[in-house]
Motif scaffolding. Structure first.
Motif, mmCIF file in Angstrom:
data_model
loop_
_atom_site.group_PDB
_atom_site.id
_atom_site.type_symbol
_atom_site.label_atom_id
_atom_site.label_comp_id
_atom_site.label_asym_id
_atom_site.label_seq_id
_atom_site.Cartn_x
_atom_site.Cartn_y
_atom_site.Cartn_z
ATOM 1 N N MET A 1 8.248 28.278 8.350
ATOM 2 C CA MET A 1 7.773 29.475 7.566
ATOM 3 C C MET A 1 8.910 29.646 6.331
ATOM 4 N N ARG A 2 10.255 29.381 6.816
ATOM 5 C CA ARG A 2 11.137 29.819 5.630
ATOM 6 C C ARG A 2 10.911 28.810 4.715
ATOM 7 N N ASP A 3 10.560 27.586 4.723
ATOM 8 C CA ASP A 3 10.353 26.606 3.758
ATOM 9 C C ASP A 3 9.133 26.907 3.022
ATOM 10 N N LEU A 4 7.956 27.462 3.783
ATOM 11 C CA LEU A 4 6.899 27.576 2.924
ATOM 12 C C LEU A 4 7.205 29.051 1.764
ATOM 13 N N ALA A 5 7.911 29.906 2.522
ATOM 14 C CA ALA A 5 8.212 31.143 1.768
ATOM 15 C C ALA A 5 9.199 30.871 0.602
ATOM 16 N N ARG A 6 9.839 29.644 0.690
ATOM 17 C CA ARG A 6 10.686 29.283 -0.594
ATOM 18 C C ARG A 6 9.880 28.556 -1.642
ATOM 19 N N VAL A 7 9.018 27.871 -1.270
ATOM 20 C CA VAL A 7 8.112 27.044 -2.154
ATOM 21 C C VAL A 7 7.269 28.093 -2.770
ATOM 22 N N LEU A 8 6.634 29.173 -1.910
ATOM 23 C CA LEU A 8 5.920 30.227 -2.761
ATOM 24 C C LEU A 8 6.618 31.164 -3.760
ATOM 25 N N ASP A 9 7.735 31.307 -3.056
ATOM 26 C CA ASP A 9 8.439 32.568 -3.895
ATOM 27 C C ASP A 9 9.554 31.992 -4.988
ATOM 28 N N GLU A 10 10.380 31.083 -4.397
ATOM 29 C CA GLU A 10 11.557 30.828 -5.146
ATOM 30 C C GLU A 10 12.049 29.352 -5.411
ATOM 31 N N ALA A 11 11.009 28.449 -5.629
ATOM 32 C CA ALA A 11 11.131 27.001 -5.580
ATOM 33 C C ALA A 11 11.839 26.427 -6.901
ATOM 34 N N ILE A 12 11.574 27.316 -8.095
ATOM 35 C CA ILE A 12 12.103 26.881 -9.407
ATOM 36 C C ILE A 12 12.957 27.747 -10.085
ATOM 37 N N ARG A 13 14.217 27.425 -10.399
ATOM 38 C CA ARG A 13 14.999 28.522 -11.253
ATOM 39 C C ARG A 13 14.562 28.139 -12.641
ATOM 40 N N ILE A 14 14.594 29.497 -13.311
ATOM 41 C CA ILE A 14 14.218 29.743 -14.611
ATOM 42 C C ILE A 14 15.461 29.122 -15.367
ATOM 43 N N PRO A 15 15.373 27.988 -16.228
ATOM 44 C CA PRO A 15 16.649 27.584 -16.875
ATOM 45 C C PRO A 15 17.346 28.824 -17.659
#
Length: 146
Positions: A1-15
């Protein structure tokens, strides 16, 4: 579930920033259903929490987090900012982990939070009904005077 939450909420850092966005925020950019699609993905975390035996109060609080995310996320532009800041999925995973570590206190806090949300909802419904009655009364008086 932690991995899914990470993909949904914070997968990509804005450069150039420390701000992270995920699939939920990106889906929210799609008009007419992106936020609902994000909410459906968020529902997977709630479903897994239910399968784990989380109490109704915790599930209700998790659902409230997702509903807030979907409703406020649907507001153009401001909703996109809300999606990035609210991170309902991360909140829900933390809530579930907290329940696993301290079941009694998390259940009690969640019951109070859900109770507060329901009370607020009923207040808003009451105000909407009262406002409608006042508005229709004024409109009726205006039509009678004409």
């Amino acid at each position: 579930m932690r991995d899914l939450a990470r993909v949904l909420d914070e997968a990509i850092r804005i450069p150039g920033t420390n701000i992270r966005v995920g699939l939920d925020a990106l889906l929210g950019l799609l008009p007419g259903g992106g936020d609902v699609a994000g909410g459906l993905f968020s529902g997977l975390i709630i479903l897994q929490a239910a399968r784990s035996g989380a109490p109704t109060s915790v599930l209700g609080r998790m659902l409230a987090n997702v509903v807030l995310d979907v409703v406020f996320g649907a507001i153009p532009i401001l909703g996109d900012v809300f999606d990035v800041a609210w991170r309902a999925n991360t909140r829900n995973v933390r809530l579930l982990e907290s329940w696993r570590e301290r079941p009694a206190s998390t259940k009690r806090a969640s019951a109070l939070a859900v109770g507060g949300i329901l009370l607020t909802l009923f207040l808003f419904i009451g105000l909407a009904v009262w406002g409608s009655i006042v508005l229709f009364g004024a409109l009726f008086d205006l039509l009678q005077a004409a």
